[in-house]
Design a protein around this motif. Sequence first.
Motif, PDB file in Angstrom:
ATOM      1  N   THR A   5     -55.259 -76.108  -9.723  1.00 34.44           N
ATOM      2  CA  THR A   5     -54.638 -74.808  -9.449  1.00 34.44           C
ATOM      3  C   THR A   5     -55.687 -73.771  -9.090  1.00 34.44           C
ATOM      4  O   THR A   5     -56.629 -73.534  -9.847  1.00 34.44           O
ATOM      5  CB  THR A   5     -53.841 -74.331 -10.684  1.00 34.44           C
ATOM      6  N   LEU A   6     -55.493 -73.181  -7.912  1.00 39.57           N
ATOM      7  CA  LEU A   6     -56.393 -72.131  -7.425  1.00 39.57           C
ATOM      8  C   LEU A   6     -55.673 -70.798  -7.597  1.00 39.57           C
ATOM      9  O   LEU A   6     -54.628 -70.572  -6.991  1.00 39.57           O
ATOM     10  CB  LEU A   6     -56.695 -72.381  -5.946  1.00 39.57           C
ATOM     11  N   THR A   7     -56.216 -69.947  -8.437  1.00 38.98           N
ATOM     12  CA  THR A   7     -55.603 -68.643  -8.664  1.00 38.98           C
ATOM     13  C   THR A   7     -56.418 -67.590  -7.920  1.00 38.98           C
ATOM     14  O   THR A   7     -57.642 -67.532  -8.056  1.00 38.98           O
ATOM     15  CB  THR A   7     -55.563 -68.320 -10.174  1.00 38.98           C
ATOM     16  N   ILE A   8     -55.727 -66.813  -7.111  1.00 38.76           N
ATOM     17  CA  ILE A   8     -56.387 -65.816  -6.265  1.00 38.76           C
ATOM     18  C   ILE A   8     -55.887 -64.437  -6.668  1.00 38.76           C
ATOM     19  O   ILE A   8     -54.689 -64.150  -6.605  1.00 38.76           O
ATOM     20  CB  ILE A   8     -56.078 -66.108  -4.781  1.00 38.76           C
ATOM     21  N   ASP A   9     -56.809 -63.609  -7.124  1.00 31.23           N
ATOM     22  CA  ASP A   9     -56.457 -62.295  -7.647  1.00 31.23           C
ATOM     23  C   ASP A   9     -56.499 -61.262  -6.512  1.00 31.23           C
ATOM     24  O   ASP A   9     -57.564 -60.779  -6.137  1.00 31.23           O
ATOM     25  CB  ASP A   9     -57.449 -61.940  -8.769  1.00 31.23           C
ATOM     26  N   LEU A  10     -55.341 -60.954  -5.975  1.00 32.49           N
ATOM     27  CA  LEU A  10     -55.280 -60.021  -4.838  1.00 32.49           C
ATOM     28  C   LEU A  10     -55.689 -58.613  -5.255  1.00 32.49           C
ATOM     29  O   LEU A  10     -56.239 -57.851  -4.458  1.00 32.49           O
ATOM     30  CB  LEU A  10     -53.867 -60.008  -4.240  1.00 32.49           C
ATOM     31  N   ASP A  11     -55.427 -58.255  -6.515  1.00 31.19           N
ATOM     32  CA  ASP A  11     -55.850 -56.929  -6.995  1.00 31.19           C
ATOM     33  C   ASP A  11     -57.370 -56.828  -7.020  1.00 31.19           C
ATOM     34  O   ASP A  11     -57.932 -55.771  -6.756  1.00 31.19           O
ATOM     35  CB  ASP A  11     -55.309 -56.664  -8.402  1.00 31.19           C
ATOM     36  N   ALA A  12     -58.030 -57.945  -7.339  1.00 28.20           N
ATOM     37  CA  ALA A  12     -59.500 -57.935  -7.351  1.00 28.20           C
ATOM     38  C   ALA A  12     -60.026 -57.737  -5.933  1.00 28.20           C
ATOM     39  O   ALA A  12     -61.013 -57.028  -5.723  1.00 28.20           O
ATOM     40  CB  ALA A  12     -60.031 -59.238  -7.946  1.00 28.20           C
ATOM     41  N   ILE A  13     -59.359 -58.356  -4.949  1.00 33.07           N
ATOM     42  CA  ILE A  13     -59.789 -58.147  -3.557  1.00 33.07           C
ATOM     43  C   ILE A  13     -59.634 -56.673  -3.190  1.00 33.07           C
ATOM     44  O   ILE A  13     -60.531 -56.065  -2.600  1.00 33.07           O
ATOM     45  CB  ILE A  13     -58.980 -59.050  -2.595  1.00 33.07           C
ATOM     46  N   GLY A 338     -59.832 -76.512  -0.461  1.00 30.84           N
ATOM     47  CA  GLY A 338     -58.919 -77.392   0.268  1.00 30.84           C
ATOM     48  C   GLY A 338     -57.466 -76.960   0.242  1.00 30.84           C
ATOM     49  O   GLY A 338     -57.118 -75.902  -0.288  1.00 30.84           O
ATOM     50  N   HIS A 339     -56.644 -77.808   0.808  1.00 27.93           N
ATOM     51  CA  HIS A 339     -55.230 -77.472   0.968  1.00 27.93           C
ATOM     52  C   HIS A 339     -54.339 -78.194  -0.025  1.00 27.93           C
ATOM     53  O   HIS A 339     -53.128 -78.090   0.045  1.00 27.93           O
ATOM     54  CB  HIS A 339     -54.804 -77.751   2.412  1.00 27.93           C
ATOM     55  N   ARG A 340     -54.950 -78.939  -0.967  1.00 21.46           N
ATOM     56  CA  ARG A 340     -54.116 -79.642  -1.936  1.00 21.46           C
ATOM     57  C   ARG A 340     -53.847 -78.800  -3.177  1.00 21.46           C
ATOM     58  O   ARG A 340     -53.073 -79.187  -4.028  1.00 21.46           O
ATOM     59  CB  ARG A 340     -54.802 -80.950  -2.363  1.00 21.46           C
ATOM     60  N   TYR A 341     -54.549 -77.683  -3.306  1.00 20.35           N
ATOM     61  CA  TYR A 341     -54.378 -76.899  -4.522  1.00 20.35           C
ATOM     62  C   TYR A 341     -53.011 -76.256  -4.575  1.00 20.35           C
ATOM     63  O   TYR A 341     -52.448 -75.854  -3.555  1.00 20.35           O
ATOM     64  CB  TYR A 341     -55.415 -75.764  -4.577  1.00 20.35           C
ATOM     65  N   LEU A 342     -52.509 -76.142  -5.799  1.00 20.54           N
ATOM     66  CA  LEU A 342     -51.402 -75.231  -6.026  1.00 20.54           C
ATOM     67  C   LEU A 342     -52.028 -73.840  -5.994  1.00 20.54           C
ATOM     68  O   LEU A 342     -52.944 -73.561  -6.764  1.00 20.54           O
ATOM     69  CB  LEU A 342     -50.785 -75.520  -7.395  1.00 20.54           C
ATOM     70  N   ARG A 343     -51.588 -73.003  -5.079  1.00 18.53           N
ATOM     71  CA  ARG A 343     -52.194 -71.675  -4.954  1.00 18.53           C
ATOM     72  C   ARG A 343     -51.318 -70.634  -5.621  1.00 18.53           C
ATOM     73  O   ARG A 343     -50.145 -70.500  -5.301  1.00 18.53           O
ATOM     74  CB  ARG A 343     -52.412 -71.335  -3.479  1.00 18.53           C
ATOM     75  N   ARG A 344     -51.903 -69.907  -6.544  1.00 20.16           N
ATOM     76  CA  ARG A 344     -51.185 -68.836  -7.238  1.00 20.16           C
ATOM     77  C   ARG A 344     -51.823 -67.514  -6.874  1.00 20.16           C
ATOM     78  O   ARG A 344     -53.027 -67.346  -7.049  1.00 20.16           O
ATOM     79  CB  ARG A 344     -51.311 -69.016  -8.751  1.00 20.16           C
ATOM     80  N   TYR A 345     -51.021 -66.612  -6.391  1.00 26.97           N
ATOM     81  CA  TYR A 345     -51.524 -65.281  -6.044  1.00 26.97           C
ATOM     82  C   TYR A 345     -51.119 -64.295  -7.115  1.00 26.97           C
ATOM     83  O   TYR A 345     -49.949 -64.180  -7.448  1.00 26.97           O
ATOM     84  CB  TYR A 345     -50.982 -64.854  -4.682  1.00 26.97           C
TER      85      TYR A 345
END
Length: 350
Positions: A5-13, A338-345
């Motif tokens: 799982t890749l978690t991407i913090d949009l608030d941090a950006i 990569g593209h296999r991660y479950l991406r959580r924004y």
Amino acid sequence: MATPTLTIDLDAIAANWRSLDRLSAPDVQTAAVVKADGYGLGVDRVARGPCPGGARRFFVAYAEEGAAVRQALGPGPQIAVLSGHMAGDTEMIHDLDLTPMLNSLEQITRHLEALPGHAFGVQLDTGMNRLGVEMLEWQAIAPILIEAGPELLMSHLACADEPDHDQNLAQLETFHQMTDGTGLPRSLSATGGILIGPKFHFDLTRPGVGLYGGRPFDTGTRVVTLSLPVIQTREVAAGETVGYGGSWTAETVSQIATVAGGYADGLLRLLSNRGAVLWDGDIPCPVVGRVSMDLITVDVTHLAEVPRSLDILGAHQSVDELADAAGTIGYEILTSLGHRYLRRYQERGA
Ligand SMILES: *Cc1c(COP(=O)(O)O)cnc(C)c1O
């Protein structure tokens, strides 16, 4: 769940964008560079996330990438294309209202003939020798081209991650020589140039990696967490080896956890047997043996309990720290994700 799982913090950006924006004077605009699918993090989300009420200007590498950004943002924001106006791109540039940064006489001719009156900028080569119009050619065409009203004159620094490098001042001086007196908006700095100081800022800055939590913007906020679930744990006896090639040998009886994620997910094979670690909370766990396509083996002997997952990126390991272990840079770690991660924004909003 067995999916990394890749978690991407949009608030941090967004916070990083604001911090970089504050480093330049209020009348200097701060754009956002979102090439390479928003540095690997998903341009459709990333371009909508940062710069709330701020950057209305975005930079991409290719016209195709500009199309994705236009789709995400709708009409309005300026989308600049760093590769300029390539053969075959005319229709896309026109229909999606992209702004090419023209790099050569050939591109300038193509643009002015195919799309007269359509917005453009000019990229100048001040010494990187990669893209842009060179000094002599520029001197010859500048008087005519300036009449056509470029929206921006820009150049790029080759050594901005080393603030004391001589080439920074040399390129700054060349940029002045090429653009002083034109009265046109100018841009020289990406993340590194912003950090060097105000005389590199001109009218517009173009941060990329700093938005995503990478060096050289060391005071930025971490953006990505990458958790790899443990699939299986086994005990290996002293003298037994682990993984392809038997490249790691247990010195004592060891607990080895096999986690989901490998070089097919951008977790470079170069991380094998080089002191890379994954994290259980704040406890480091060494990678042992070779990274395979879908799996990584980790020594968890010292843990009281085997966790459900281990973090390879997160609070304790930045993209740059992981890059150091692989002998590369944070940019490459990010854009290899990569593209296999479950991406959580994650987005709480400003
Ligand atoms: C990639 C790029 C940027 C952004 O650079 P960072 O180092 O990621 O901030 C800015 N300008 C140009 C021309 C680029 O190619």
